[in-house]
Design an enzyme around this catalytic site. Sequence first.
Site, mmCIF file in Angstrom:
data_model
loop_
_atom_site.group_PDB
_atom_site.id
_atom_site.type_symbol
_atom_site.label_atom_id
_atom_site.label_comp_id
_atom_site.label_asym_id
_atom_site.label_seq_id
_atom_site.Cartn_x
_atom_site.Cartn_y
_atom_site.Cartn_z
ATOM 1 N N ASP A 30 62.669 -49.649 0.476
ATOM 2 C CA ASP A 30 63.756 -49.189 -0.395
ATOM 3 C C ASP A 30 63.312 -49.137 -1.857
ATOM 4 O O ASP A 30 63.523 -48.139 -2.554
ATOM 5 C CB ASP A 30 64.973 -50.112 -0.258
ATOM 6 C CG ASP A 30 65.650 -49.924 1.098
ATOM 7 O OD1 ASP A 30 65.348 -48.912 1.763
ATOM 8 O OD2 ASP A 30 66.448 -50.787 1.491
ATOM 9 N N HIS A 57 72.567 -43.657 -2.654
ATOM 10 C CA HIS A 57 72.617 -44.471 -3.870
ATOM 11 C C HIS A 57 71.260 -44.627 -4.535
ATOM 12 O O HIS A 57 71.139 -44.600 -5.747
ATOM 13 C CB HIS A 57 73.202 -45.846 -3.520
ATOM 14 C CG HIS A 57 72.506 -46.541 -2.375
ATOM 15 N ND1 HIS A 57 72.304 -47.891 -2.331
ATOM 16 C CD2 HIS A 57 71.950 -46.076 -1.225
ATOM 17 C CE1 HIS A 57 71.678 -48.224 -1.226
ATOM 18 N NE2 HIS A 57 71.459 -47.141 -0.531
ATOM 19 N N ARG A 58 70.215 -44.778 -3.732
ATOM 20 C CA ARG A 58 68.897 -45.046 -4.332
ATOM 21 C C ARG A 58 68.315 -43.811 -5.015
ATOM 22 O O ARG A 58 67.605 -43.928 -6.008
ATOM 23 C CB ARG A 58 67.933 -45.603 -3.286
ATOM 24 C CG ARG A 58 68.432 -46.887 -2.705
ATOM 25 C CD ARG A 58 67.368 -47.836 -2.238
ATOM 26 N NE ARG A 58 68.026 -48.984 -1.645
ATOM 27 C CZ ARG A 58 68.587 -49.972 -2.343
ATOM 28 N NH1 ARG A 58 68.515 -49.983 -3.649
ATOM 29 N NH2 ARG A 58 69.204 -50.958 -1.737
ATOM 30 N N ASN A 100 78.493 -45.312 6.164
ATOM 31 C CA ASN A 100 77.055 -45.018 6.318
ATOM 32 C C ASN A 100 76.272 -46.332 6.225
ATOM 33 O O ASN A 100 75.158 -46.366 5.715
ATOM 34 C CB ASN A 100 76.615 -44.035 5.222
ATOM 35 C CG ASN A 100 75.290 -43.371 5.562
ATOM 36 O OD1 ASN A 100 74.752 -43.536 6.665
ATOM 37 N ND2 ASN A 100 74.749 -42.617 4.620
ATOM 38 N N GLU A 157 69.558 -43.191 4.479
ATOM 39 C CA GLU A 157 70.803 -42.518 4.107
ATOM 40 C C GLU A 157 70.640 -40.998 4.116
ATOM 41 O O GLU A 157 71.559 -40.241 4.376
ATOM 42 C CB GLU A 157 71.255 -42.989 2.726
ATOM 43 C CG GLU A 157 71.971 -44.323 2.719
ATOM 44 C CD GLU A 157 71.058 -45.532 2.800
ATOM 45 O OE1 GLU A 157 69.857 -45.367 3.142
ATOM 46 O OE2 GLU A 157 71.535 -46.649 2.538
ATOM 47 N N THR A 209 98.215 -31.209 -36.491
ATOM 48 C CA THR A 209 99.141 -32.012 -35.700
ATOM 49 C C THR A 209 99.678 -31.252 -34.493
ATOM 50 O O THR A 209 100.051 -30.076 -34.609
ATOM 51 C CB THR A 209 100.334 -32.397 -36.611
ATOM 52 O OG1 THR A 209 99.797 -33.104 -37.714
ATOM 53 C CG2 THR A 209 101.326 -33.265 -35.880
ATOM 54 N N LYS A 216 77.574 -47.589 -2.914
ATOM 55 C CA LYS A 216 77.101 -48.194 -1.662
ATOM 56 C C LYS A 216 76.546 -49.599 -1.900
ATOM 57 O O LYS A 216 76.740 -50.488 -1.083
ATOM 58 C CB LYS A 216 76.033 -47.295 -1.038
ATOM 59 C CG LYS A 216 75.588 -47.701 0.337
ATOM 60 C CD LYS A 216 74.724 -46.597 0.937
ATOM 61 C CE LYS A 216 74.005 -47.026 2.190
ATOM 62 N NZ LYS A 216 74.855 -47.219 3.352
ATOM 63 N N ASP A 267 79.410 -50.581 1.509
ATOM 64 C CA ASP A 267 78.854 -51.094 2.770
ATOM 65 C C ASP A 267 79.417 -52.464 3.147
ATOM 66 O O ASP A 267 79.607 -52.763 4.334
ATOM 67 C CB ASP A 267 77.316 -51.170 2.677
ATOM 68 C CG ASP A 267 76.686 -49.802 2.893
ATOM 69 O OD1 ASP A 267 77.438 -48.805 2.830
ATOM 70 O OD2 ASP A 267 75.474 -49.724 3.131
#
Length: 665
Positions: free
Chosen positions: A323, A397-398, A94, A351, A452, A425, A52
């Site tokens: 939030d 994001h939250r 956003n 969002e 190997t 974000k 953001d």
Amino acid sequence: MYSTPFLDLPPLEAASGTVRLPGSKSISNRVLLLAALAGGTTTVHDLLDSDDTRVMLNALSALGCRIGREGAALRIEGLDGQLRTASAKLFLGNAGTAMRPLTAALALLGGEFELSGVPRMHERPIGDLVDALVQLGCRIDYLGNPGYPPLAIHAMSLDALQVDAPIRVRGDVSSQFLTALLLALPLASASREITIDVVGELISKPYIEITLNLLARFGVVVRRQGWERFVIPAGSRYRSPGDIHVEADASSASYFIALGAIARGDVIRIEGVGADSIQGDIRFVEAARQMGAKVESGPNWLAVSRGAWPLKAIDLDANHIPDAAMTLAVMALYADGPCLLRNIASWRVKETDRIEAMAQELRKLGATVEDGPDFIRVHPLGAASWRAATIRTYDDHRVAMCFSLAAFNPAGMPVRILDPHCVAKTFPDYFETLFSVAQTADVPVICIDGPTASGKGTLAVATAYQLGYHYLDSGSLYRVTGLAMRRAGLEADAAHEAQIAELARQLPLRFIKGQVLLDDEDVSDAIRTEAAGMDASRVSALPAVRAALLALQKSFRRLPGLVADGRDMGTVVFPDARLKVYLTANASQRAERRHKQLISKGIPATLDSLRADLEARDQRDSSRSVAPLKPAPDARLLDNSSQSVEQSVEQVLAWWQEAQPFGSA
Ligand SMILES: Nc1ncnc2c1ncn2[C@@H]1O[C@H](COP(=O)(O)OP(=O)(O)OP(=O)(O)O)[C@@H](O)[C@H]1O
Ligand SMILES: Nc1ccn([C@H]2C[C@H](O)[C@@H](COP(=O)(O)O)O2)c(=O)n1
């Protein structure tokens, strides 16, 4: 940041330690715009570096604002109310904190602009702000659906603005409309006072307080009459404060406050935000205390630990912390009764529709959830009712951050977070920060052992990458020990065993971005020769050397998980690993692969000698007395002689998925 399609959080048990949080998004984007509009140069410290803020910075640069670095700070030469460009197309992702204020500022500054964002941004309302600006005489068109971005803003003259009567703006959908006007209108108040009247009950008032506080820092003191009227004095003009510090994000602090309240362990100390914060979400502390958390605070720090357990149920009007209140919805799972969060209608236009998203995802964990237009009620979960869930994050994001707290469930269930990169974000390193303080006795490990050149390293690196896990190349530790032995003039025999083991114990070794550094020297290539492989095989047969390297190998087992490759990962180092793979391929295939690998690096080799070498190495590795190469009894056997790398990776990931308790998303 985790760019994997999903991130599995294993069951977490406790947490303690100190976290330093990134700067506040709300403050960062306001400060950036104010610094750009002001006269003079502003040095911004502790700015949030996230999606953001990046779109805001890109937009300001496109508008002609000069932005440079000054150490860790950002230096912004203000435009003093005069744009250097008359037209621009701005993509604002956003970021509501960029779209709303820039719409208002650009509508007043004069010029032709197009403002757009991601599809979700085009579903987030902006009509009330546009209506207020049009009342003033601004010219704005909708380029898509009326009431929503994208927008076209047309040039107009400040003199033509109609500001004699109060400007009316709705305050009950998003407080960002009022913030946008408060940030923009000082550009038009040189010769006249401007009044803004709020229509409807103003929501999220603390965000308006942040705006007023920052306006004052930039020289504009707005008079407030209740929450209904705001007056910008005549003669207002933005002036840079010189230096400005962005405090850490109080909304981001909510996850760590909750962590302290939920997890066993010592205190979680949060630095960068505290009792003196100007952010409204700092009042999350009150809600956490109400639920039983023990919270101490200083001017810019918080210290949180578990108090009441289970947490106490709450019934809260969460309008003042919209939030951070999402975090309470997950804390509610650990409460002693149903928790009700009221007056949160704004969640529906964030969002994502956050009420819907939280209800859906909480139900996946097994919770009973009731929801309505402006509330959510979450019932707690008993130990027997928790389910392992795959959490969708809706590019929010939250949602991603608050659901990480479900990993502390008493049922020991893991939590899968889809698209974890959405945290970029506001908090790109959220999960890394969580893992730096969270503890569990059972960090997941996938072991890949085998002879190997069977492709262990290739498979392990790709698997770790897909899962976001750490990677241990245990062979490189023996290779570096072999190199150190050679440089010390020693031979890999019993007579020198103690000395070589001492070298191994003291290795000044670091792994940085794919490089192996020995005492700061890059030895990545030096340890990859066939001779170095043989030396590694020789030193690895010495029991004291193996013992000396054991603790170092175990120390790679860190959250969120580990993929380890070698010879004894599943048998000795991580015997409790949940998935053990024994990888083989026939000797001629392996010799051919190694041949190609060396030739591509410009190292000369012949197929016959390579095959002889690898057979000799396999023979020594399998027949030594300590930790010989062999499949663990519970290992899955994978012969990749006729498989591509991708097919082997797919197989291992499928086995790993089988071992998980997740249902479908
Ligand atoms: N399934 C596969 N198909 C084809 N080539 C492969 C496959 N897996 C690995 N290879 C190639 O084989 C070579 C050897 O692989 P890698 O170095 O991963 O083996 P390793 O078992 O880790 O070896 P070492 O035991 O020496 O550490 C690499 O060039 C790799 O790209
Ligand atoms: N877990 C391990 C890893 C490696 N070794 C020894 C034996 C190998 O020949 C040598 C080099 O390993 P590579 O880099 O080829 O995987 O190190 C071991 O004994 N145990």
